[in-house]
Scaffold this motif. Structure first.
Motif, mmCIF file in Angstrom:
data_model
loop_
_atom_site.group_PDB
_atom_site.id
_atom_site.type_symbol
_atom_site.label_atom_id
_atom_site.label_comp_id
_atom_site.label_asym_id
_atom_site.label_seq_id
_atom_site.Cartn_x
_atom_site.Cartn_y
_atom_site.Cartn_z
ATOM 1 N N PRO A 157 71.557 56.829 27.761
ATOM 2 C CA PRO A 157 71.328 58.244 27.440
ATOM 3 C C PRO A 157 70.047 58.775 28.093
ATOM 4 C CG PRO A 157 71.299 56.889 25.444
ATOM 5 C CD PRO A 157 71.508 55.962 26.578
ATOM 6 N N LEU A 158 70.172 59.947 28.684
ATOM 7 C CA LEU A 158 69.027 60.610 29.309
ATOM 8 C C LEU A 158 68.884 62.003 28.738
ATOM 9 C CD1 LEU A 158 69.362 60.267 33.205
ATOM 10 C CD2 LEU A 158 67.843 58.983 31.701
ATOM 11 N N VAL A 159 67.640 62.427 28.585
ATOM 12 C CA VAL A 159 67.386 63.833 28.345
ATOM 13 C C VAL A 159 66.702 64.379 29.584
ATOM 14 C CG1 VAL A 159 65.765 65.344 27.134
ATOM 15 C CG2 VAL A 159 67.423 64.021 25.837
ATOM 16 N N GLU A 160 67.204 65.491 30.106
ATOM 17 C CA GLU A 160 66.530 66.132 31.232
ATOM 18 C C GLU A 160 65.790 67.358 30.737
ATOM 19 O OE1 GLU A 160 68.744 66.853 34.874
ATOM 20 O OE2 GLU A 160 67.289 68.382 35.494
ATOM 21 N N ILE A 161 64.527 67.428 31.101
ATOM 22 C CA ILE A 161 63.682 68.562 30.704
ATOM 23 C C ILE A 161 63.299 69.315 31.972
ATOM 24 C CG2 ILE A 161 61.457 69.212 29.663
ATOM 25 C CD1 ILE A 161 61.649 66.447 28.148
ATOM 26 N N VAL A 162 63.578 70.609 32.013
ATOM 27 C CA VAL A 162 63.268 71.424 33.197
ATOM 28 C C VAL A 162 62.257 72.494 32.796
ATOM 29 C CG1 VAL A 162 64.226 72.912 35.006
ATOM 30 C CG2 VAL A 162 65.622 71.061 34.044
ATOM 31 N N THR A 163 61.143 72.561 33.490
ATOM 32 C CA THR A 163 60.143 73.585 33.154
ATOM 33 C C THR A 163 60.367 74.840 33.980
ATOM 34 O OG1 THR A 163 58.463 73.186 34.864
ATOM 35 C CG2 THR A 163 58.442 71.717 32.934
ATOM 36 N N GLU A 164 59.777 75.933 33.555
ATOM 37 C CA GLU A 164 59.669 77.117 34.402
ATOM 38 C C GLU A 164 58.570 76.824 35.434
ATOM 39 O OE1 GLU A 164 61.681 79.517 34.319
ATOM 40 O OE2 GLU A 164 62.595 79.405 32.340
ATOM 41 N N PRO A 165 58.550 77.558 36.541
ATOM 42 C CA PRO A 165 57.523 77.290 37.561
ATOM 43 C C PRO A 165 56.163 77.841 37.143
ATOM 44 C CG PRO A 165 58.986 79.049 38.296
ATOM 45 C CD PRO A 165 59.518 78.585 36.982
ATOM 46 N N ASP A 166 55.581 77.260 36.095
ATOM 47 C CA ASP A 166 54.358 77.806 35.491
ATOM 48 C C ASP A 166 53.107 77.016 35.861
ATOM 49 O OD1 ASP A 166 55.859 79.716 34.289
ATOM 50 O OD2 ASP A 166 55.788 78.863 32.262
ATOM 51 N N LEU A 167 53.251 75.975 36.644
ATOM 52 C CA LEU A 167 52.083 75.149 36.972
ATOM 53 C C LEU A 167 51.528 75.597 38.318
ATOM 54 C CD1 LEU A 167 53.933 71.984 35.839
ATOM 55 C CD2 LEU A 167 51.746 72.702 34.846
ATOM 56 N N SER A 168 50.202 75.534 38.459
ATOM 57 C CA SER A 168 49.638 76.091 39.687
ATOM 58 C C SER A 168 48.677 75.167 40.419
ATOM 59 C CB SER A 168 48.967 77.428 39.398
ATOM 60 O OG SER A 168 48.038 77.267 38.374
ATOM 61 N N SER A 169 48.625 73.892 40.028
ATOM 62 C CA SER A 169 47.858 72.939 40.835
ATOM 63 C C SER A 169 48.389 71.534 40.568
ATOM 64 C CB SER A 169 46.365 72.996 40.481
ATOM 65 O OG SER A 169 46.145 72.389 39.225
ATOM 66 N N PRO A 170 48.154 70.616 41.516
ATOM 67 C CA PRO A 170 48.601 69.230 41.308
ATOM 68 C C PRO A 170 47.989 68.630 40.043
ATOM 69 C CG PRO A 170 47.842 69.541 43.579
ATOM 70 C CD PRO A 170 47.524 70.807 42.842
ATOM 71 N N GLU A 171 46.706 68.922 39.798
ATOM 72 C CA GLU A 171 46.031 68.349 38.630
ATOM 73 C C GLU A 171 46.630 68.876 37.337
ATOM 74 O OE1 GLU A 171 44.344 70.058 41.114
ATOM 75 O OE2 GLU A 171 44.088 68.163 42.206
ATOM 76 N N GLN A 172 46.949 70.186 37.333
ATOM 77 C CA GLN A 172 47.542 70.779 36.132
ATOM 78 C C GLN A 172 48.915 70.152 35.877
ATOM 79 O OE1 GLN A 172 48.471 74.947 36.329
ATOM 80 N NE2 GLN A 172 48.768 75.090 34.117
ATOM 81 N N ALA A 173 49.660 69.892 36.958
ATOM 82 C CA ALA A 173 50.971 69.258 36.807
ATOM 83 C C ALA A 173 50.805 67.865 36.204
ATOM 84 C CB ALA A 173 51.680 69.183 38.157
ATOM 85 N N GLY A 174 49.819 67.124 36.707
ATOM 86 C CA GLY A 174 49.569 65.771 36.186
ATOM 87 C C GLY A 174 49.178 65.818 34.718
#
Ligand code: ADP
Ligand code: MG
Ligand code: ZN
Length: 484
Positions: A157-174
């Motif tokens: 079983p997998l859950v896929e989570i998709v975000t809106e494009p709300d991140l604005s830097s690599p560090e914030q994504a991490g």
């Protein structure tokens, strides 16, 4: 009035990032059959006609997986669909014996949520593919390099989570992925181990002129399997896109692979569209309509989540934001801290937090605090000894070294090793010797050069091996010199 014009070469761009995360659920059995979940077991030992896609078999949804998925939807503040639909996503690949993956498409289990600053677009349930292993030169069949398939993973079983494009830097994504991982871990629904693939992340990246609102063409970086690779991969892709746009070119929509060894980005394929998958409703499954009892049970199973815990630690205990987040995002550390705090009501929360997040963490390495020989009670006791000025800060660090190596209680270790704070009697002679041995510094102190005091105090600290209280030592030196 002057107008400033910018050419593409000097224009500033801002990254726009959205993440797609696959989470393997830690259920007893697979999504649509009774096979046990396994990791690292002998290949192809957890299979059956259902997960091998034999004709005539029927899928039966796993209630525990649905429960976990509902918990995730609720934890991410999503709207839960009253009736979500399973679809067949058709594609041909050796890791997919049925020729399709059961997933969800236009009506997912939940949507429109939020975690921290990032909106969650959707959360849906699906099954994992099997694991294709490229055996390379060691696995030749008829002279050709072979790939082999381990079907143990197929149907997990997998859950896929998709975000809106709300991140604005690599560090914030991490940082956001760390928050998500901590949240899923706290929910207890997954091992969330990026090395083992129970948490996998794809990053969608585009750039646009800073301050504008229109989205640029995105590329998708597949399978970033550590926080560091995720951040480095996004940074490399942002740079690549900037170079293209500055050169007057256009970014092409494609799926990319980031090689963490070389830092290179290579194209895997041009982006597939959803119509390529010929989605259609899975005829062997009814819609998923959670009952009130299922929803109540999922809600009741939610613990305090890391984002809320960080806020509480900051607000109620006055911890600095970074410290509060560190404790909340590493739940085991937060649990250790809170039980140490509970063990001794007199301890200052911020001081104790710094001992946990700085000193204890440095001595733990990868060890879970629960397995560490240092108990929460013992650390609380040590911090109390420091606050009560029974041991100096540096002697206390030595005590903690001993506790981290072999357990024990602080008071016993202090007594055993003679690490107690040097008393006035013992210090007097040492202060005298230090004054005698540092005539230059003494002269400067008398002349009002405050900094010179450091040399004298340093000598005393060396002689007592850090067992003296710095403030007290300074006071004694000044008194001795008639400056007190
Ligand atoms: P696709 O149809 O290609 O799968 P989606 O609209 O489903 O695209 O979005 C997939 C992911 O890509 C989401 O996480 C979304 O936030 C992100 N995304 C969409 N457009 C962009 C963009 N222009 N730049 C960066 N990320 C984007
Ligand atoms: Mg998509
Ligand atoms: Zn099976």
């Amino acid at each position: 009035m002057t107008t400033v014009t910018t050419t593409p070469t000097e224009r500033a761009y801002e990254p726009v990032i959205g993440l797609e995360i696959h989470v393997q659920l830690r259920t007893q059995t697979k999504m649509f059959c009774g096979c046990a979940l396994s990791f690292g077991d002998e290949p192809n030992t957890h299979t059956c006609p259902v997960c091998l896609g034999h004709p005539g078999t029927l899928p039966v949804p796993n209630a525990e997986a649905i429960h976990f998925a509902l918990m995730i939807g609720l934890a991410l503040e999503c709207e839960l669909a009253p009736r979500s639909i399973f679809h067949r996503k058709n594609y041909f690949y050796p890791d997919l014996p049925k020729g399709y993956q059961i997933s969800q498409f236009d009506v997912p289990l939940s949507r429109s949520g939020r975690l921290g600053d990032v909106r969650v677009h959707r959360v849906h349930l699906e099954e994992d593919a099997a694991k294709l292993v490229h055996a390379g030169a060691s696995g030749r069949i008829h002279g050709a390099e072979a790939s082999v398939v381990d079907f143990n993973r197929g149907g997990t079983p997998l859950v896929e989570i998709v975000t809106e494009p709300d991140l604005s830097s690599p560090e914030q994504a991490g940082e956001w992925l760390r928050l998500l991982r901590a949240t899923l871990k706290r929910l207890g629904v997954s091992d969330v181990n990026m090395d083992e693939g129970s948490l996998r992340c794809d990053a969608n990246v585009s750039i646009r002129p800073a301050g504008t609102a229109t989205l640029g063409t995105k590329t998708e970086l597949k399978n970033m399997n550590s926080f560091r690779f995720l951040e480095r991969g996004i940074a490399a892709e942002v740079t690549r896109q900037e170079q293209i746009l500055r050169g007057g070119g256009e970014v092409e929509q494609e799926t990319l692979h980031f090689d963490p060894q070389t830092g290179a980005l290579s194209s895997l394929r041009s982006k597939e569209e959803s119509h390529d998958y010929r989605y259609f409703p899975e005829p062997d499954l009814v819609p998923l309509a959670p009952t009130q009892a299922m929803l109540d049970r999922a809600r009741a199973a939610l613990p305090e989540l890391p984002a809320a815990r960080a806020e509480r630690l900051e607000r109620e205990l006055g911890l600095p934001t970074d410290t509060a987040r560190l404790l909340a995002f590493r739940s085991e550390l937060g649990d250790f801290y809170e039980s140490a705090l509970g063990a001794d009501g007199a301890t200052d929360p911020a001081t104790l937090a710094s001992w946990v997040t700085v000193e204890l963490v440095a001595r733990l390495g990868d060890v879970d605090p629960v397995e560490s020989p240092v108990s929460p009670e013992a650390l609380a006791e040590l911090v109390r000894l420091v606050s009560a000025r029974s041991v100096s800060g540096s002697a206390a660090k030595e005590v903690l070294d001993a506790m981290a190596a072999g357990g024990g209680r602080p008071e016993a270790i202090v007594a055993e090793r003679g690490l107690g704070l040097a008393g006035a009697g013992e210090l007097e002679a040492i202060v005298d010797r230090a004054i005698e041995a540092n005539p230059d510094a003494v002269e400067k102190v008398r002349a009002g050069t405050g900094k010179a005091m450091g040399a004298i105090v340093g000598a005393i600290m060396r002689e007592t091996k850090g067992r003296a209280d710095g403030g007290e030592v300074q006071r004694m030196v000044r008194e001795r010199l008639g400056l007190g």
